[in-house]
Scaffold this active site. Sequence first.
Site, PDB file in Angstrom:
ATOM      1  N   LYS A   1       0.840  -1.207   0.000  1.00 52.70           N
ATOM      2  CA  LYS A   1       0.000   0.000   0.000  1.00 52.70           C
ATOM      3  C   LYS A   1       0.870   1.250   0.000  1.00 52.70           C
ATOM      4  O   LYS A   1       0.658   2.188  -0.751  1.00 52.70           O
ATOM      5  CB  LYS A   1      -0.895  -0.002   1.248  1.00 52.70           C
ATOM      6  CG  LYS A   1      -1.571   1.316   1.514  1.00 52.70           C
ATOM      7  CD  LYS A   1      -2.386   1.306   2.783  1.00 52.70           C
ATOM      8  CE  LYS A   1      -1.616   1.751   3.995  1.00 52.70           C
ATOM      9  NZ  LYS A   1      -1.355   3.203   4.057  1.00 52.70           N
TER      10      LYS A   1
ATOM     11  N   ASP B   1      -4.872  12.339  12.355  1.00 50.91           N
ATOM     12  CA  ASP B   1      -4.836  10.900  12.176  1.00 50.91           C
ATOM     13  C   ASP B   1      -4.960  10.262  13.547  1.00 50.91           C
ATOM     14  O   ASP B   1      -4.606  10.880  14.538  1.00 50.91           O
ATOM     15  CB  ASP B   1      -3.494  10.517  11.548  1.00 50.91           C
ATOM     16  CG  ASP B   1      -3.657   9.419  10.538  1.00 50.91           C
ATOM     17  OD1 ASP B   1      -4.024   8.317  10.971  1.00 50.91           O
ATOM     18  OD2 ASP B   1      -3.421   9.671   9.352  1.00 50.91           O
TER      19      ASP B   1
ATOM     20  N   VAL C   1       8.245   6.845  16.413  1.00 58.77           N
ATOM     21  CA  VAL C   1       7.946   7.521  15.146  1.00 58.77           C
ATOM     22  C   VAL C   1       6.696   8.406  15.235  1.00 58.77           C
ATOM     23  O   VAL C   1       6.699   9.549  14.808  1.00 58.77           O
ATOM     24  CB  VAL C   1       7.831   6.502  13.989  1.00 58.77           C
ATOM     25  CG1 VAL C   1       7.535   7.215  12.668  1.00 58.77           C
ATOM     26  CG2 VAL C   1       9.118   5.689  13.866  1.00 58.77           C
TER      27      VAL C   1
HETATM   28  C1  UD1 Z   1       4.626   6.657   6.026  1.00 60.00           C
HETATM   29  C2  UD1 Z   1       3.687   5.476   5.930  1.00 60.00           C
HETATM   30  C3  UD1 Z   1       3.240   5.029   7.326  1.00 60.00           C
HETATM   31  C4  UD1 Z   1       4.441   4.752   8.190  1.00 60.00           C
HETATM   32  C5  UD1 Z   1       5.372   5.948   8.196  1.00 60.00           C
HETATM   33  C6  UD1 Z   1       6.646   5.720   8.975  1.00 60.00           C
HETATM   34  C7  UD1 Z   1       2.579   5.860   3.852  1.00 60.00           C
HETATM   35  C8  UD1 Z   1       1.297   6.143   3.138  1.00 60.00           C
HETATM   36  N1  UD1 Z   1       2.520   5.857   5.161  1.00 60.00           N
HETATM   37  O1  UD1 Z   1       3.889   7.744   6.586  1.00 60.00           O
HETATM   38  O2  UD1 Z   1       2.449   3.852   7.171  1.00 60.00           O
HETATM   39  O3  UD1 Z   1       4.000   4.501   9.514  1.00 60.00           O
HETATM   40  O4  UD1 Z   1       5.739   6.302   6.852  1.00 60.00           O
HETATM   41  O5  UD1 Z   1       7.308   4.605   8.489  1.00 60.00           O
HETATM   42  O6  UD1 Z   1       3.602   5.591   3.229  1.00 60.00           O
HETATM   43  N2  UD1 Z   1       6.895  14.486  10.240  1.00 60.00           N
HETATM   44  C9  UD1 Z   1       7.000  15.812  10.531  1.00 60.00           C
HETATM   45  N3  UD1 Z   1       7.083  16.706   9.498  1.00 60.00           N
HETATM   46  C10 UD1 Z   1       7.065  16.326   8.199  1.00 60.00           C
HETATM   47  C11 UD1 Z   1       6.934  14.948   7.902  1.00 60.00           C
HETATM   48  C12 UD1 Z   1       6.855  14.050   8.945  1.00 60.00           C
HETATM   49  O7  UD1 Z   1       7.027  16.198  11.698  1.00 60.00           O
HETATM   50  O8  UD1 Z   1       7.160  17.200   7.310  1.00 60.00           O
HETATM   51  C13 UD1 Z   1       6.825  13.487  11.344  1.00 60.00           C
HETATM   52  C14 UD1 Z   1       5.490  12.825  11.443  1.00 60.00           C
HETATM   53  O9  UD1 Z   1       4.609  13.594  12.216  1.00 60.00           O
HETATM   54  C15 UD1 Z   1       5.840  11.522  12.106  1.00 60.00           C
HETATM   55  C16 UD1 Z   1       7.234  11.221  11.572  1.00 60.00           C
HETATM   56  O10 UD1 Z   1       7.732  12.454  11.077  1.00 60.00           O
HETATM   57  O11 UD1 Z   1       5.898  11.655  13.503  1.00 60.00           O
HETATM   58  C17 UD1 Z   1       7.279  10.167  10.484  1.00 60.00           C
HETATM   59  O12 UD1 Z   1       6.523  10.577   9.410  1.00 60.00           O
HETATM   60  P1  UD1 Z   1       6.771  10.074   7.907  1.00 60.00           P
HETATM   61  O13 UD1 Z   1       7.988   9.208   7.857  1.00 60.00           O
HETATM   62  O14 UD1 Z   1       6.721  11.264   7.034  1.00 60.00           O
HETATM   63  O15 UD1 Z   1       5.521   9.158   7.679  1.00 60.00           O
HETATM   64  P2  UD1 Z   1       4.463   9.219   6.516  1.00 60.00           P
HETATM   65  O16 UD1 Z   1       5.158   9.417   5.203  1.00 60.00           O
HETATM   66  O17 UD1 Z   1       3.360  10.131   6.878  1.00 60.00           O
END
Ligand code: UD1
Length: 429
Positions: A25, A119, A329
């Site tokens: 996914k 979320d 995370v």
């Molecule tokens: C993706 C996955 C999710 C998985 C996650 C971590 C998809 C659709 N979802 O989510 O299933 O659990 O990776 O492996 O691929 N953050 C910030 N600022 C940003 C971006 C992220 O603070 O600009 C923080 C988020 O709040 C979170 C952490 O970084 O606490 C990880 O986020 P991220 O790795 O970006 O996860 P997603 O891409 O949202």
Amino acid sequence: MGRVEIIRVRGGARLEGEVFVAGAKNSVLKLMAAALLAEGRTVIENVPRILDVTIMAELLRRLGCEVEWVEDELTIDVPAEPGTEADYDLVRRLRASICVLGPLLTRRGRVKVAYPGGDAIGSRGLDMHIDGLERMGAKVSSEHGFVIAEADRLHGASIWLDFPSVGATENLVSAAALADGTTVIDNAAREPEIVDICGMLIAMGAKISGAGESTVLIEGVPELKPVRHRTVGDRMVAGTWAVAATMTRGDVLVRGADPRNLEIALDKICTAGAQVSAEQDGFRVKMDHRPKAVDVVTLPYPGFPTDLMPMAIALAAVSDGPSMVTENVFDARFMFVNEMARLGADVRTDGHHAVVRGRDQLSGAPVTAHDIRAGAGLLLAGLCADGVTEVSDIRHIDRGYPAFVPQLQGLGADVQRVDVPDDELALEF
Ligand code: UD1
């Protein structure tokens, strides 16, 4: 009076047999967004039958693409000038739709995407996505719930991510693929899904090196061409089956996912006492006794995946001894443990730590799935519980696990989807 579907499971079965894991996914949604980078027909293979793909397909249609989904193959015909706006009604249903930000900005020079809503697993900012695009020359503003990014032409930049964000890495790599000059992303995410999207971009003509490493270098090219690409197998679904086999003292052959993408998770299962062997096109998990307690710490890849944390809690709940599970995370990912407690799990949380004292036996109860992985974790716990567990709000589970119930049945579990009146649930829960 409305009706809703729940999953009803009677615990006690040992899972035995073979399951096939479809494409990931978390990869396919990004591959679909990356298709926007090239005019013409991109074909994506090994597409899982899940609701998120349907929503993403609708989003692409509203951007002017023609999307056809036949069996496990998705064809996306991208027009010369795809639209530039993604509305809240779709983005709120699929946070991953934010991954159109980078591709549309770099292709069209402007993009307007609704801010994704909250979320059930904690705050998920966009600051790293935005900061990276600004470094590449974009002007980014926020208006009436939308992120608006503009840049006639993006240019290469040096970007250091505060955290190896999966989504930010994907957006920035896609944006950089068509930018002028070279972009270097440091502290980039290294997940197999990043390697997958980079593999597709490279086949489209992008110049990328370092995919799967902490530093990714992208040399922008003027144009990309559409391709045919096979989605990497879903390591979260595969990991869920591995834990399910371990918890039920089963013997399951998992096909369609590379065990090398799940090394730490499979290592934990081995420490718990299971035998894991690599097989052609997958791996096999065999277990013949009660699992031993193991500690788990979630971290970005190659660490233990946060998406398997609920499975780790379910495993710990029936293991022999106490386990410490640490979530690094997402900040609110333990909310589902109250539901686990309804099944008799002994879980205490403090900040990002959970202490789980394994029980000899869990006890079936009605529970609610608050997100995809929590729902799967509750189902696994239900497989080991005494009596009947009814999981409601299963639309979440459907978002990540194609054909979960038939596959569980195929492995010998006593599980069904059941249609029940909505108000009966309200009284029951
Ligand atoms: C993706 C996955 C999710 C998985 C996650 C971590 C998809 C659709 N979802 O989510 O299933 O659990 O990776 O492996 O691929 N953050 C910030 N600022 C940003 C971006 C992220 O603070 O600009 C923080 C988020 O709040 C979170 C952490 O970084 O606490 C990880 O986020 P991220 O790795 O970006 O996860 P997603 O891409 O949202």
